[in-house]
Design an enzyme around this catalytic site. Structure first.
Site, PDB file in Angstrom:
ATOM      1  N   GLY A  45       0.816  -1.221   0.000  1.00  0.00           N
ATOM      2  CA  GLY A  45       0.000   0.000   0.000  1.00  0.00           C
ATOM      3  C   GLY A  45       0.842   1.260   0.000  1.00  0.00           C
ATOM      4  O   GLY A  45       0.437   2.276  -0.520  1.00  0.00           O
ATOM      5  N   LYS A  57      -6.126  11.530   7.676  1.00  0.00           N
ATOM      6  CA  LYS A  57      -7.265  12.369   7.291  1.00  0.00           C
ATOM      7  C   LYS A  57      -8.583  11.746   7.746  1.00  0.00           C
ATOM      8  O   LYS A  57      -9.528  12.458   8.070  1.00  0.00           O
ATOM      9  CB  LYS A  57      -7.277  12.604   5.774  1.00  0.00           C
ATOM     10  CG  LYS A  57      -6.525  13.855   5.386  1.00  0.00           C
ATOM     11  CD  LYS A  57      -5.029  13.704   5.365  1.00  0.00           C
ATOM     12  CE  LYS A  57      -4.265  14.384   6.413  1.00  0.00           C
ATOM     13  NZ  LYS A  57      -2.815  14.275   6.287  1.00  0.00           N
ATOM     14  N   GLY A 182       7.386  18.784  18.048  1.00  0.00           N
ATOM     15  CA  GLY A 182       7.419  19.130  16.630  1.00  0.00           C
ATOM     16  C   GLY A 182       6.283  20.064  16.280  1.00  0.00           C
ATOM     17  O   GLY A 182       5.269  20.126  16.999  1.00  0.00           O
ATOM     18  N   ARG A 273      10.989  13.107   9.132  1.00  0.00           N
ATOM     19  CA  ARG A 273      11.270  11.812   8.517  1.00  0.00           C
ATOM     20  C   ARG A 273      12.560  11.917   7.735  1.00  0.00           C
ATOM     21  O   ARG A 273      12.970  13.005   7.336  1.00  0.00           O
ATOM     22  CB  ARG A 273      10.118  11.414   7.576  1.00  0.00           C
ATOM     23  CG  ARG A 273       8.790  11.287   8.279  1.00  0.00           C
ATOM     24  CD  ARG A 273       7.701  10.857   7.332  1.00  0.00           C
ATOM     25  NE  ARG A 273       7.887   9.500   6.836  1.00  0.00           N
ATOM     26  CZ  ARG A 273       7.497   8.406   7.474  1.00  0.00           C
ATOM     27  NH1 ARG A 273       6.902   8.497   8.642  1.00  0.00           N
ATOM     28  NH2 ARG A 273       7.700   7.212   6.949  1.00  0.00           N
ATOM     29  N   ASP A 312       9.762  10.250  -1.575  1.00  0.00           N
ATOM     30  CA  ASP A 312      10.385  10.667  -0.311  1.00  0.00           C
ATOM     31  C   ASP A 312      11.871  10.321  -0.232  1.00  0.00           C
ATOM     32  O   ASP A 312      12.609  11.002   0.471  1.00  0.00           O
ATOM     33  CB  ASP A 312       9.678   9.991   0.878  1.00  0.00           C
ATOM     34  CG  ASP A 312       8.318  10.601   1.180  1.00  0.00           C
ATOM     35  OD1 ASP A 312       7.853  11.447   0.388  1.00  0.00           O
ATOM     36  OD2 ASP A 312       7.731  10.232   2.210  1.00  0.00           O
ATOM     37  N   HIS A 446     -22.645  32.687  -5.809  1.00  0.00           N
ATOM     38  CA  HIS A 446     -22.890  33.272  -4.495  1.00  0.00           C
ATOM     39  C   HIS A 446     -24.008  32.521  -3.797  1.00  0.00           C
ATOM     40  O   HIS A 446     -25.007  32.200  -4.443  1.00  0.00           O
ATOM     41  CB  HIS A 446     -23.274  34.750  -4.677  1.00  0.00           C
ATOM     42  CG  HIS A 446     -23.657  35.416  -3.403  1.00  0.00           C
ATOM     43  ND1 HIS A 446     -22.728  35.794  -2.458  1.00  0.00           N
ATOM     44  CD2 HIS A 446     -24.879  35.747  -2.891  1.00  0.00           C
ATOM     45  CE1 HIS A 446     -23.347  36.346  -1.427  1.00  0.00           C
ATOM     46  NE2 HIS A 446     -24.655  36.334  -1.669  1.00  0.00           N
TER      47      HIS A 446
HETATM   48  C1  LIG Z   1       1.451  10.911   9.052  1.00  0.00           C
HETATM   49  C2  LIG Z   1       1.660  11.326   7.611  1.00  0.00           C
HETATM   50  C3  LIG Z   1       0.674  12.020   6.960  1.00  0.00           C
HETATM   51  C4  LIG Z   1       0.861  12.401   5.632  1.00  0.00           C
HETATM   52  N1  LIG Z   1      -0.133  13.098   5.017  1.00  0.00           N
HETATM   53  C5  LIG Z   1       0.030  13.501   3.746  1.00  0.00           C
HETATM   54  C6  LIG Z   1      -0.994  14.223   3.068  1.00  0.00           C
HETATM   55  O1  LIG Z   1      -2.049  14.505   3.634  1.00  0.00           O
HETATM   56  N2  LIG Z   1      -0.777  14.591   1.784  1.00  0.00           N
HETATM   57  C7  LIG Z   1       0.392  14.315   1.138  1.00  0.00           C
HETATM   58  O2  LIG Z   1       0.559  14.689  -0.028  1.00  0.00           O
HETATM   59  N3  LIG Z   1       1.384  13.613   1.746  1.00  0.00           N
HETATM   60  C8  LIG Z   1       1.227  13.204   3.023  1.00  0.00           C
HETATM   61  N4  LIG Z   1       2.220  12.472   3.632  1.00  0.00           N
HETATM   62  C9  LIG Z   1       3.441  12.156   2.861  1.00  0.00           C
HETATM   63  C10 LIG Z   1       3.186  11.013   1.859  1.00  0.00           C
HETATM   64  O3  LIG Z   1       2.560   9.937   2.518  1.00  0.00           O
HETATM   65  C11 LIG Z   1       4.499  10.578   1.239  1.00  0.00           C
HETATM   66  O4  LIG Z   1       5.141  11.706   0.671  1.00  0.00           O
HETATM   67  C12 LIG Z   1       4.320   9.529   0.132  1.00  0.00           C
HETATM   68  O5  LIG Z   1       3.478   8.490   0.562  1.00  0.00           O
HETATM   69  C13 LIG Z   1       5.675   8.981  -0.300  1.00  0.00           C
HETATM   70  O6  LIG Z   1       5.513   8.020  -1.302  1.00  0.00           O
HETATM   71  P1  LIG Z   1       6.776   7.164  -1.798  1.00  0.00           P
HETATM   72  O7  LIG Z   1       6.332   6.386  -2.982  1.00  0.00           O
HETATM   73  O8  LIG Z   1       7.961   8.048  -1.941  1.00  0.00           O
HETATM   74  O9  LIG Z   1       7.118   6.185  -0.592  1.00  0.00           O
HETATM   75  P2  LIG Z   1       6.286   5.006   0.096  1.00  0.00           P
HETATM   76  O10 LIG Z   1       4.848   5.096  -0.172  1.00  0.00           O
HETATM   77  O11 LIG Z   1       6.745   4.982   1.517  1.00  0.00           O
HETATM   78  O12 LIG Z   1       6.796   3.697  -0.641  1.00  0.00           O
HETATM   79  C14 LIG Z   1       8.062   3.163  -0.431  1.00  0.00           C
HETATM   80  C15 LIG Z   1       7.978   1.649  -0.572  1.00  0.00           C
HETATM   81  O13 LIG Z   1       9.293   1.131  -0.729  1.00  0.00           O
HETATM   82  C16 LIG Z   1       9.379  -0.125  -0.059  1.00  0.00           C
HETATM   83  N5  LIG Z   1      10.810  -0.372   0.184  1.00  0.00           N
HETATM   84  C17 LIG Z   1      11.656   0.323   0.982  1.00  0.00           C
HETATM   85  N6  LIG Z   1      12.908  -0.155   0.872  1.00  0.00           N
HETATM   86  C18 LIG Z   1      12.863  -1.163  -0.028  1.00  0.00           C
HETATM   87  C19 LIG Z   1      13.845  -2.038  -0.584  1.00  0.00           C
HETATM   88  N7  LIG Z   1      15.129  -1.967  -0.253  1.00  0.00           N
HETATM   89  N8  LIG Z   1      13.434  -2.964  -1.479  1.00  0.00           N
HETATM   90  C20 LIG Z   1      12.128  -3.063  -1.855  1.00  0.00           C
HETATM   91  N9  LIG Z   1      11.168  -2.259  -1.363  1.00  0.00           N
HETATM   92  C21 LIG Z   1      11.536  -1.313  -0.475  1.00  0.00           C
HETATM   93  C22 LIG Z   1       8.532   0.110   1.187  1.00  0.00           C
HETATM   94  O14 LIG Z   1       8.092  -1.130   1.727  1.00  0.00           O
HETATM   95  C23 LIG Z   1       7.390   0.972   0.662  1.00  0.00           C
HETATM   96  O15 LIG Z   1       6.256   0.216   0.284  1.00  0.00           O
HETATM   97  C24 LIG Z   1       2.062  12.071   4.955  1.00  0.00           C
HETATM   98  C25 LIG Z   1       3.058  11.352   5.614  1.00  0.00           C
HETATM   99  C26 LIG Z   1       2.865  10.987   6.931  1.00  0.00           C
HETATM  100  C27 LIG Z   1       3.946  10.208   7.641  1.00  0.00           C
END
Ligand SMILES: Cc1cc2nc3c(=O)[nH]c(=O)nc-3n(C[C@H](O)[C@H](O)[C@H](O)COP(=O)(O)OP(=O)(O)OC[C@H]3O[C@@H](n4cnc5c(N)ncnc54)[C@H](O)[C@@H]3O)c2cc1C
Length: 474
Positions: A45, A57, A182, A273, A312, A446
């Site tokens: 997910g 949310k 924070g 983070r 991220d 309006h």
């Molecule tokens: C509490 C909270 C609330 C948030 N609310 C919002 C919001 O309202 N709106 C918004 O825009 N953003 C929000 N964010 C930020 C947002 O969730 C992230 O920016 C976004 O989900 C990042 O997506 P990603 O694909 O970079 O990483 P992720 O969704 O974290 O995916 C990374 C994946 O890589 C996998 N992985 C890691 N290392 C390896 C490896 N070596 N080999 C294989 N797989 C690996 C992990 O298992 C994971 O599934 C929030 C974050 C937090 C913590």
């Protein structure tokens, strides 16, 4: 589908199946590249669905309902006794998350790409070793491994077994009191959630204000509401110590030249983070890492041209639609190296889902000042606006920044009811490079919240003479 590059198992291997990784996979496969997604997490997910945007949310919306039900007098409504069932609040959130996660798992398992459950680490720029023991080669890689909770700045904090944004989502019962460490998005959102469900809350923030990337008017508005709702705020602090004190936890910090000690049943660690890259063994292949994030150019390419990084783990903006856009652009660039796309951040948007919501797009006044960009700004308050008065949602304002010569809108900020929705009008306007003159003459129904934008637009339009270009655009 492409037959793959002769020397490699795949054209593209994507490491991480979260928002950025899935977007890259869907796009790469759509371009006909032989693609594999390698996902090493226990659950499918990604952060947004499992522990980020969606669960928080869902909880914040419950807190909003709670707040409305607790304050119905304004509308002449009487409630005898208001109570809640925390287990049910969490169960609704869990059910929603399961639905979203199941859908994402289905997308990953039935996409036009191969899906592998394993952790990957690099052996060389074209080979990864999987935690299953296999090896896999690819011509190109997209790293999309996300982020994890940052290490504590004070070692004593580890002895407190602090809550964080992962563990708080699994709470079975609410603490009576909580110290929030924070003042960023995660901190203020969780703080309001807990406080509205009756937790005695103290927020301790290092910077002079919460949400320090926003303008002072936005920060101050949220601080005003937090104080009104009973949250104790300490800003401009320096953490000194943390320890257990019987059944309580104590945090000591410097504030206004004094040493302050605060105790609570729980401490919530929301101090940021860090990119999640340790498992990748990037040092073996020499991918350039700066302050824990993978460095890329605007094409999302690292210093090794066949290795891209998105979301991220590339760290500049922890925002889900940015991760998605980066994933799509990286995949496009792998498929079309002769027609590369670049990530552009002109429309960078951020939304904080507190009440009032805080949303900004493009330049803030702070950013414009740092970048030396000339601007004119005008804002209008929700406490003088028809629809928000009807809703008794009087906190906040809508603000526009415009180029003083052309009148082009270069930034917008909305602090107020549904600010996260309202900001989309300005995103659309900026996307089309609209001027304040055009926005001021655009019809607004309006009485709506959205018509508030007409006021700052009109004020700025009066200050900025129409340019000849405006007339030629019709
Ligand atoms: C509490 C909270 C609330 C948030 N609310 C919002 C919001 O309202 N709106 C918004 O825009 N953003 C929000 N964010 C930020 C947002 O969730 C992230 O920016 C976004 O989900 C990042 O997506 P990603 O694909 O970079 O990483 P992720 O969704 O974290 O995916 C990374 C994946 O890589 C996998 N992985 C890691 N290392 C390896 C490896 N070596 N080999 C294989 N797989 C690996 C992990 O298992 C994971 O599934 C929030 C974050 C937090 C913590």
């Amino acid at each position: 589908m492409s037959a793959g590059s002769p020397k490699f198992d795949y054209d593209v291997a994507i490491i991480g199946g979260g928002s950025g990784g899935y977007a890259a996979a869907r796009t790469a496969a759509g371009h006909g590249l032989k693609t594999v997604v390698i996902e090493g997490g226990e659950e499918l997910g990604g952060l947004c669905i499992l522990r980020g945007c969606m669960p928080t949310k869902a909880l914040l919306y419950a807190a909003e309902v709670m707040h409305l039900v607790r304050h119905p007098e304004t509308w002449g409504i009487r409630t005898e006794e208001v109570s809640f069932n925390f287990a049910q609040v969490m169960a609704r959130k869990d059910a929603l998350i399961k639905e979203f996660a199941d859908y994402r798992a289905h997308q990953l398992q039935t996409g036009k790409f191969k899906f592998v459950r394993a952790l990957a680490s690099f052996i060389d720029p074209h080979t990864v070793e999987l935690s299953t023991g296999e090896k896999l080669t690819a011509k190109n890689f997209v790293i999309a491994t996300g982020s994890k909770i940052a290490p504590a700045p004070l070692p004593q904090l580890y002895t407190l077994d602090c809550l964080n944004s992962d563990t708080a989502l699994k709470l079975k019962q609410l603490p009576q009191s909580l110290i929030m460490l924070g003042g960023g998005a995660v901190a203020v959102e969780f703080a309001q959630f807990f406080a509205r469900f009756g937790v005695r809350l103290t927020l301790i923030q290092r910077s002079p204000h919460v949400l320090h990337e926003f303008d002072l008017d936005a920060e101050s508005e949220l601080e005003k509401v937090f104080r009104r709702e009973g949250i104790t705020l300490y800003t401009g602090t320096k953490l000194l110590d943390a320890r257990r004190l019987g059944a309580h936890k104590e945090v000591t910090f410097a504030h206004d030249g004094q040493t302050v000690r605060v105790q609570a049943e729980e401490v919530f660690f929301a101090l940021g983070r860090h990119p999640n890259i340790a498992s990748l063994a990037l040092e073996r292949i020499g991918v350039h890492v700066e302050y824990t994030r993978i460095v890329t150019n605007h094409r999302l390419q690292t210093n090794l041209p066949n290795i891209y990084a998105v979301g991220d783990c590339a760290g500049l903006h922890e925002i889900v639609h940015i991760a998605v856009q980066q994933g799509e652009i990286a995949a496009h660039n792998i498929a079309h190296p002769d027609h590369p796309l670049e990530m552009k951040y002109r429309l960078l948007t951020e939304v904080i889902f507190t009440e009032p919501q805080i949303a900004a797009v493009g330049l803030t006044e702070k950013k414009a000042d740092v970048l030396n960009v000339p601007y004119l700004a005008a804002s209008y308050p929700f406490n003088d606006h028809g629809k928000s008065l009807i809703m008794d949602a009087k906190d906040g304002f809508a603000k526009l920044l415009a180029d003083p010569t052309t009148g082009e809108i270069i930034g917008g900020c909305c602090v107020g009811p549904m600010g996260g929705e309202l900001i989309h009008e300005i995103i659309a306007a900026m996307h089309k490079r609209m001027t304040v003159h055009e926005l001021a003459t655009m019809p607004h129904y309006h009485p709506t919240l959205a018509e508030i934008w007409a006021y700052p637009a009109e004020e700025l339009a009066e200050m900025i003479p129409l340019s000849p270009a405006h007339f030629s655009r019709g």
